[in-house]
Design a protein around this motif. Structure first.
Motif, PDB file in Angstrom:
ATOM      1  N   SER A   9      -5.238   4.911  -9.358  1.00 56.11           N
ATOM      2  CA  SER A   9      -4.551   3.862  -8.957  1.00 56.11           C
ATOM      3  C   SER A   9      -3.210   4.224  -8.722  1.00 56.11           C
ATOM      4  O   SER A   9      -2.261   3.349  -8.749  1.00 56.11           O
ATOM      5  CB  SER A   9      -4.586   2.991 -10.215  1.00 56.11           C
ATOM      6  OG  SER A   9      -3.821   3.829 -11.154  1.00 56.11           O
ATOM      7  N   LEU A  14      -4.361   1.609  -4.703  1.00 57.93           N
ATOM      8  CA  LEU A  14      -4.100   0.382  -4.822  1.00 57.93           C
ATOM      9  C   LEU A  14      -4.135  -0.347  -3.402  1.00 57.93           C
ATOM     10  O   LEU A  14      -4.353  -1.523  -3.281  1.00 57.93           O
ATOM     11  CB  LEU A  14      -2.817   0.376  -5.561  1.00 57.93           C
ATOM     12  CG  LEU A  14      -2.452   0.457  -6.914  1.00 57.93           C
ATOM     13  CD1 LEU A  14      -1.222   0.578  -7.354  1.00 57.93           C
ATOM     14  CD2 LEU A  14      -3.157  -0.604  -7.943  1.00 57.93           C
ATOM     15  N   GLU A  31      -8.775   4.040 -13.324  1.00 62.15           N
ATOM     16  CA  GLU A  31      -7.756   4.953 -13.595  1.00 62.15           C
ATOM     17  C   GLU A  31      -7.737   5.935 -14.754  1.00 62.15           C
ATOM     18  O   GLU A  31      -7.934   5.324 -16.167  1.00 62.15           O
ATOM     19  CB  GLU A  31      -6.402   4.457 -13.471  1.00 62.15           C
ATOM     20  CG  GLU A  31      -5.281   5.123 -13.788  1.00 62.15           C
ATOM     21  CD  GLU A  31      -5.156   6.611 -12.892  1.00 62.15           C
ATOM     22  OE1 GLU A  31      -5.145   7.811 -13.638  1.00 62.15           O
ATOM     23  OE2 GLU A  31      -5.097   6.479 -11.835  1.00 62.15           O
ATOM     24  N   PRO A  36       0.341   3.425 -16.708  1.00 61.78           N
ATOM     25  CA  PRO A  36       1.055   3.829 -15.393  1.00 61.78           C
ATOM     26  C   PRO A  36       2.029   5.135 -15.487  1.00 61.78           C
ATOM     27  O   PRO A  36       2.515   5.057 -16.637  1.00 61.78           O
ATOM     28  CB  PRO A  36       1.724   2.646 -14.832  1.00 61.78           C
ATOM     29  CG  PRO A  36       1.138   1.502 -15.487  1.00 61.78           C
ATOM     30  CD  PRO A  36       0.480   1.966 -16.901  1.00 61.78           C
ATOM     31  N   GLU A 110       4.035   1.441  -6.956  1.00 58.97           N
ATOM     32  CA  GLU A 110       2.735   1.162  -7.581  1.00 58.97           C
ATOM     33  C   GLU A 110       2.779  -0.242  -8.416  1.00 58.97           C
ATOM     34  O   GLU A 110       1.742  -0.945  -8.467  1.00 58.97           O
ATOM     35  CB  GLU A 110       2.398   2.366  -8.752  1.00 58.97           C
ATOM     36  CG  GLU A 110       2.210   3.689  -7.693  1.00 58.97           C
ATOM     37  CD  GLU A 110       1.852   4.662  -8.330  1.00 58.97           C
ATOM     38  OE1 GLU A 110       1.608   4.667  -9.641  1.00 58.97           O
ATOM     39  OE2 GLU A 110       1.782   6.126  -7.941  1.00 58.97           O
ATOM     40  N   ARG A 111       3.941  -0.254  -9.012  1.00 60.74           N
ATOM     41  CA  ARG A 111       3.898  -1.638  -9.813  1.00 60.74           C
ATOM     42  C   ARG A 111       4.043  -2.703  -8.865  1.00 60.74           C
ATOM     43  O   ARG A 111       3.442  -3.761  -9.172  1.00 60.74           O
ATOM     44  CB  ARG A 111       5.317  -1.551 -10.687  1.00 60.74           C
ATOM     45  CG  ARG A 111       5.498  -2.935 -11.651  1.00 60.74           C
ATOM     46  CD  ARG A 111       6.036  -3.885 -11.137  1.00 60.74           C
ATOM     47  NE  ARG A 111       7.508  -3.601 -10.856  1.00 60.74           N
ATOM     48  CZ  ARG A 111       8.406  -4.488 -10.089  1.00 60.74           C
ATOM     49  NH1 ARG A 111       7.828  -5.504  -9.671  1.00 60.74           N
ATOM     50  NH2 ARG A 111       9.479  -4.127  -9.781  1.00 60.74           N
ATOM     51  N   ARG A 114       0.163  -3.342  -7.870  1.00 65.53           N
ATOM     52  CA  ARG A 114      -0.560  -3.686  -8.862  1.00 65.53           C
ATOM     53  C   ARG A 114      -0.399  -5.303  -9.196  1.00 65.53           C
ATOM     54  O   ARG A 114      -1.048  -6.018  -9.258  1.00 65.53           O
ATOM     55  CB  ARG A 114      -0.106  -2.986 -10.320  1.00 65.53           C
ATOM     56  CG  ARG A 114      -0.703  -1.527 -10.403  1.00 65.53           C
ATOM     57  CD  ARG A 114      -0.690  -1.191 -11.843  1.00 65.53           C
ATOM     58  NE  ARG A 114       0.855  -1.042 -12.374  1.00 65.53           N
ATOM     59  CZ  ARG A 114       1.506  -0.210 -12.306  1.00 65.53           C
ATOM     60  NH1 ARG A 114       1.364   1.121 -11.774  1.00 65.53           N
ATOM     61  NH2 ARG A 114       2.772  -0.165 -12.778  1.00 65.53           N
ATOM     62  N   ASP A 115       1.036  -5.453  -8.943  1.00 69.12           N
ATOM     63  CA  ASP A 115       1.369  -6.966  -9.072  1.00 69.12           C
ATOM     64  C   ASP A 115       0.906  -7.972  -7.911  1.00 69.12           C
ATOM     65  O   ASP A 115      -0.022  -8.873  -8.050  1.00 69.12           O
ATOM     66  CB  ASP A 115       2.746  -7.088  -9.046  1.00 69.12           C
ATOM     67  CG  ASP A 115       3.601  -6.848 -10.394  1.00 69.12           C
ATOM     68  OD1 ASP A 115       2.773  -6.671 -11.338  1.00 69.12           O
ATOM     69  OD2 ASP A 115       4.891  -6.768 -10.464  1.00 69.12           O
ATOM     70  N   ARG A 123      -7.382  -6.092 -11.613  1.00 69.74           N
ATOM     71  CA  ARG A 123      -6.505  -5.487 -12.350  1.00 69.74           C
ATOM     72  C   ARG A 123      -6.768  -4.004 -12.576  1.00 69.74           C
ATOM     73  O   ARG A 123      -8.157  -3.686 -12.592  1.00 69.74           O
ATOM     74  CB  ARG A 123      -6.378  -6.063 -13.801  1.00 69.74           C
ATOM     75  CG  ARG A 123      -5.625  -7.265 -13.696  1.00 69.74           C
ATOM     76  CD  ARG A 123      -4.987  -7.709 -15.167  1.00 69.74           C
ATOM     77  NE  ARG A 123      -4.443  -9.141 -15.024  1.00 69.74           N
ATOM     78  CZ  ARG A 123      -3.293  -9.245 -14.747  1.00 69.74           C
ATOM     79  NH1 ARG A 123      -2.395  -8.228 -14.575  1.00 69.74           N
ATOM     80  NH2 ARG A 123      -2.629 -10.360 -14.725  1.00 69.74           N
ATOM     81  N   VAL A 124      -6.204  -2.929 -12.692  1.00 68.08           N
ATOM     82  CA  VAL A 124      -6.561  -1.542 -12.823  1.00 68.08           C
ATOM     83  C   VAL A 124      -7.064  -1.376 -14.155  1.00 68.08           C
ATOM     84  O   VAL A 124      -6.437  -1.812 -15.154  1.00 68.08           O
ATOM     85  CB  VAL A 124      -5.359  -0.732 -12.597  1.00 68.08           C
ATOM     86  CG1 VAL A 124      -5.699   0.904 -12.969  1.00 68.08           C
ATOM     87  CG2 VAL A 124      -4.775  -0.679 -11.098  1.00 68.08           C
TER      88      VAL A 124
END
Length: 440
Positions: A9, A14, A31, A36, A110-111, A114-115, A123-124
């Motif tokens: 991830s 992503l 992951e 994270p 990455e955040r 992910r959002d 979702r991861v």
């Protein structure tokens, strides 16, 4: 049955998940880590990656929370002995809407991704490891850490340089590790430096660096980078060369050896490798993360279409690019070159020799009509009276354009020629049917 199982991830996994999710493709992204990562690690987003992030719907937050790269100051003790920049800032243009390298800590990139993935309904699955897999002509059966088995049409290993997926495939990882060239990387806090410059201690003329402290945008953190010389005490290292600088807090640290390696294959049957699982770079030139994002951007729409002829082009196209970029980053590493420009921004990369690239401009990045490209469709540029369906948006030809131009969903020209040959091109790659079950 899950259509695509993504392992890893980071930015590569992503990006691939978002590409698939916005096309309505069923996916899971797992992951191994329980949560994270927090370290900055990579921080440079190249202009081509920013174009991808525009298409994926995350560019506004990437730019709002990131920044351009600051000017550089080199010191001897407290004395400034040199000032300069990696690259002079450029103004946006119609052909290059994001001309400058953007600094963005990888944890925040990455955040943001992910959002965006969550907005698309996925979702991861953290703390979920793939412990084994087997494949046959119809799909892949993967085993997860808790004993769960997952049946999927395709599996993508985006699980980093030490990729479990690559190792289980038995794919070689050719290249070298620079054992004598270890580096320290840390996220630190100090109140003794301004945040307007990237501060370096060493000699630019002699290409010697003791350590550097780079302010990270919209944080109170600096990234410390230093050659590892056996000194484990970061505070002692800083005090030795800059007695006036005190590290108030060390949030995270790591040491690494420069690796330059590429997988001997990017695909074995229904299993694919992408990002660091397929190629690892020295940090010079900021190419690693960005090349992984391009891998995912190339692979996502092809897996969504699903035709064998189209999917076959992934390995050929991306291995050629990875080899080129590895050569570039290795040269910059050896020459200790900090300047950035056209050779590092990834805008000139192309797929000129690909089976998917037909005609005079086949394989080139279109480099215009970015608003019109945004989405999951193809663009057809040319005067036509034919109907091509919702998957292909038709626009007038460019000034001076001859023939028909078909632009792939990833922004590269696939076909350039007479319209009479377009139907055979589309059907040959299985892309004459609608490409998307859901648009976003």
């Amino acid at each position: 049955m899950t259509h695509v199982l993504i392992v890893g991830s980071g930015p590569t996994g992503l990006t691939l998940a978002i590409e698939l999710a916005r096309r309505g493709v069923d996916l899971r992204i797992v992951e191994r880590s329980a949560e994270p990562p927090t370290g900055v690690r990579g921080k440079g987003l190249q202009p081509r990656t920013l174009e991808v992030f525009d298409d994926l719907g995350v560019i506004d937050e990437i730019l709002a929370t990131g920044s351009g790269y600051p000017g550089i100051r080199s010191y001897k003790g407290e004395q400034i002995v040199w000032e300069g920049r990696m690259d002079e800032p450029k103004e946006p243009s119609p052909g290059v809407p994001y001309p400058n390298l953007t600094m963005q800590p990888q944890w925040r990139t990455e955040r943001i991704l992910r959002d965006r993935l969550a907005e698309l309904g996925h979702r991861v699955e953290f703390g979920t490891e793939v412990t084994g897999f087997e494949q046959d002509g119809q799909g892949v059966t993967a085993t997860l850490g808790g004993g769960e088995t997952v049946r999927c049409a395709y599996l993508v290993g985006a699980d980093g340089g030490r990729s479990t997926i690559r190792k289980r495939l038995g794919v070689g990882f050719a290249g070298e590790t620079y054992e004598s060239e270890r580096m320290l990387l840390a996220d630190v806090k100090t109140g003794d430096l301004d945040r307007d410059y990237w501060h370096l201690w060493g000699s630019m003329e002699e290409q010697v660096m003791y350590f550097g402290l780079c302010p990270l945008p919209n944080t109170d953190v600096f990234q410390l980078v230093a050659p590892y010389t056996g000194e484990d005490d970061l505070r002692a290292l800083v005090t030795k060369h800059a007695p006036h600088v005190h590290l108030d807090e060390i949030l995270w640290r790591s040491d690494y050896r420069a690796n330059v390696r590429m997988a001997e294959r990017f695909r074995v049957g229904r299993v694919f490798l992408a990002g660091d699982a397929a190629h690892v770079h020295s940090p010079a030139g900021g190419q690693g993360l960005n090349t992984g994002v391009q891998d995912a951007y190339n692979l996502g729409w092809k897996l969504a279409v699903g035709s064998a002829a189209l999917i076959d082009t992934y390995e050929d196209e991306r291995m050629a690019v990875a080899a080129h970029v590895l050569g570039l980053s290795t040269r910059l590493h050896r020459e200790r070159d900090i300047e950035r420009g056209d050779d590092t921004n990834q805008l000139d990369l192309a797929y000129l020799g690909s089976a998917l690239s037909v005609g005079e401009r086949g394989g080139e990045r279109l480099g215009t009509l970015f608003d019109e490209q945004r989405g999951t469709h193809f663009l057809l540029l040319g005067a036509t009276g034919r109907e091509y369906g919702d998957a292909i948006r038709v626009l007038p030809p460019l000034d001076g354009q001859e023939g028909i131009i078909l632009v792939r969903p990833d922004g590269y020209i696939g076909y350039h020629g007479d319209e009479g040959g377009l139907s055979a091109y589309l059907s040959g790659f299985g892309i004459d049917a609608p490409l998307t079950r859901a648009s976003s």
